[in-house]
Write an enzyme that holds these catalytic residues in place. Sequence first.
Site, PDB file in Angstrom:
ATOM      1  N   CYS A 143       0.849  -1.194   0.000  1.00  0.00           N
ATOM      2  CA  CYS A 143       0.000   0.000   0.000  1.00  0.00           C
ATOM      3  C   CYS A 143       0.885   1.244   0.000  1.00  0.00           C
ATOM      4  O   CYS A 143       1.399   1.649   1.047  1.00  0.00           O
ATOM      5  CB  CYS A 143      -0.926   0.010   1.212  1.00  0.00           C
ATOM      6  SG  CYS A 143      -2.004   1.473   1.250  1.00  0.00           S
ATOM      7  N   CYS A 151      -0.135   4.114   2.441  1.00  0.00           N
ATOM      8  CA  CYS A 151       0.191   3.861   3.848  1.00  0.00           C
ATOM      9  C   CYS A 151       1.695   3.885   4.097  1.00  0.00           C
ATOM     10  O   CYS A 151       2.151   4.402   5.120  1.00  0.00           O
ATOM     11  CB  CYS A 151      -0.409   2.530   4.299  1.00  0.00           C
ATOM     12  SG  CYS A 151      -2.232   2.529   4.321  1.00  0.00           S
TER      13      CYS A 151
END
Length: 178
Positions: free
Chosen positions: A130, A133
């Site tokens: 991700c 993130c």
Amino acid sequence: MSIENLKAALPEYAKDLKLNLGSISRTTVLDEEQLWGTLLASAAATRNAQVLAEIGAEAADNLSAQAYQAALGAVSIMGMNNVFYRGRGFLEGQYDDLRAGLRMNIIANPGVDKANFELWSFAVSSVNGCSHCVVAHEHTLREAGVGREAVLEALKAAAIVCGVAQALTAAQTLAAVG
């Protein structure tokens, strides 16, 4: 159960991983809680039972019970967040104005040093792929005063654990059919 058991289980073609795993487990860049929390969280993120069992057993000897639970909490919350934020990112900003509406209390109150929890979340987000993130956790770590070397060391630990899990899965699968 230990890092040594994982190293012994790796096939010859994964010799680099064996050496890297040995090196990362002796790092001086991260303190003990940072290192073992990162290894534990990364192991859980790989979803490989053998890697998690081996690293989990050794992590239990090197982490307080609270830190052990927090590392597993990081992997759990990132399991949700990484899917949500990666998925929302695919939608090219069309949903960025809407509230996520997901409970994430453990991030605010992890029960351990917040920077360590962020480090573990960063490592798991790297394993889970991700980018949103990874960038957000790296920014928070740097704002908290965590050095670039420590951030990179956590990334290396996550990468090594992920590679070990993939090598073991490949070896076990091929042994079962061969």
